[in-house]
Design an enzyme around this catalytic site. Sequence first.
Site, short mmCIF file in Angstrom:
data_model
loop_
_atom_site.label_atom_id
_atom_site.label_comp_id
_atom_site.label_asym_id
_atom_site.label_seq_id
_atom_site.Cartn_x
_atom_site.Cartn_y
_atom_site.Cartn_z
N SER A 99 -6.45 23.93 43.27
CA SER A 99 -5.17 23.27 43.04
C SER A 99 -4.57 22.81 44.36
O SER A 99 -4.58 23.52 45.35
CB SER A 99 -4.21 24.25 42.35
OG SER A 99 -2.97 23.64 42.06
N ASP A 129 -1.09 21.97 45.92
CA ASP A 129 0.32 22.21 45.61
C ASP A 129 1.15 21.92 46.86
O ASP A 129 1.11 22.68 47.84
CB ASP A 129 0.52 23.67 45.18
CG ASP A 129 -0.46 24.06 44.07
OD1 ASP A 129 -0.33 23.51 42.98
OD2 ASP A 129 -1.35 24.89 44.34
N SER A 187 -3.18 20.16 40.21
CA SER A 187 -2.33 20.00 41.39
C SER A 187 -0.90 19.72 40.94
O SER A 187 -0.66 19.34 39.80
CB SER A 187 -2.82 18.83 42.25
OG SER A 187 -4.12 19.07 42.75
#
Length: 360
Positions: free
Chosen positions: A277, A279, A239
């Site tokens: 992830s 983001d 992340s």
Amino acid sequence: MGVIRSKTMSKKYPPHIGRLPAGAGDSIADVPGVTVGHCTLNYGAIQTGVTVVRPHGRDLFREKVPAAAVTFNGFGKSIGLMQVEELGVLETPIALTNTFAVGAVATAQTRAAVQDNPGIGRDLPSINPLVFECNDGFLNDMQAFAVEERHYLHALQNASDQVAQGAVGAGRGMSCFELKGGIGSASRKVAIGNAGYIVGTLVLANFGKMSDLVIDGEPTGTTLKCLQKGLEDVPEKGSIIMLIATDAPLDARQLRRLAGRAGVGLARTGSVYGHGSGDIALAFSTAQTVLHLPDAELSAMSFSCLHDSLLDPLFYAVADSTEQAILNALFAAEAVKGRDGHQRRSLSDLLASLATMEHA
């Protein structure tokens, strides 16, 4: 093994990204009033911490700043984003930590705000704590729940315009491109008409596969991976949190547009925002404040904003400072050994090894 000749291999520090000049400290704290504090936990299997970004040194509950966020990939467990999206302001400092510490840090933020404003939750509205997280479980034993209220307060009380980077604060246990990641920051100066502004970025970098790493346009990661034995070919699960500050007068709508350009800088480093992830980018402006209690019905909410047609230089600054901040995190981070003997090497160490091989 063929070694790619790279201009980055002989450098201790990363190259300067883009054409815009950096601010005096090349950090988010180049934006006047912005400060950053860390509390680092570094003992055995505990490799974690807290980082706090303060938009100004006054009471944020009473003097809020306009802000907006963009979620590129929502694999995250943050607190407070819903109200930021709805109201377009920050009313606490921004806190960064590990995934399992989000609740403890949010409680600490709430207590700190109540101490300054005892009416919160009684004759005043409740507070909106804002906590972002990344999973540092490869190096840190998150099940120990090591982060406590006192660690948030330490970071808050020690915030300054001198921004430590690398394996510090919330970045202590973070990995980036299967190397040691963490906290990175950068800034860019922008001229719009006769006025000058600063855009500063701070990232919590914990993402990426080594083979994807790009440094200033060069696919350096494909070569680095040859030096890293034992890396498993697993899906990208990291992340990144990207915080953008500016002293340009912008409203929440415009700040959301700025936050969206952080994805440009992130992509340049080799990220594709993998399935696992998280983001997220958040942008805020220090140019004007929103009073919690208006002095008058209209005057307290009057804002001066740049015209939308003038925003392009700020977009460039966000993209460049985000890419720079990620590289700064990688270059600043030291190697760390943590939970169950897991370790991450530093980018600087690997580039030094490549330079030695190149000259052998």
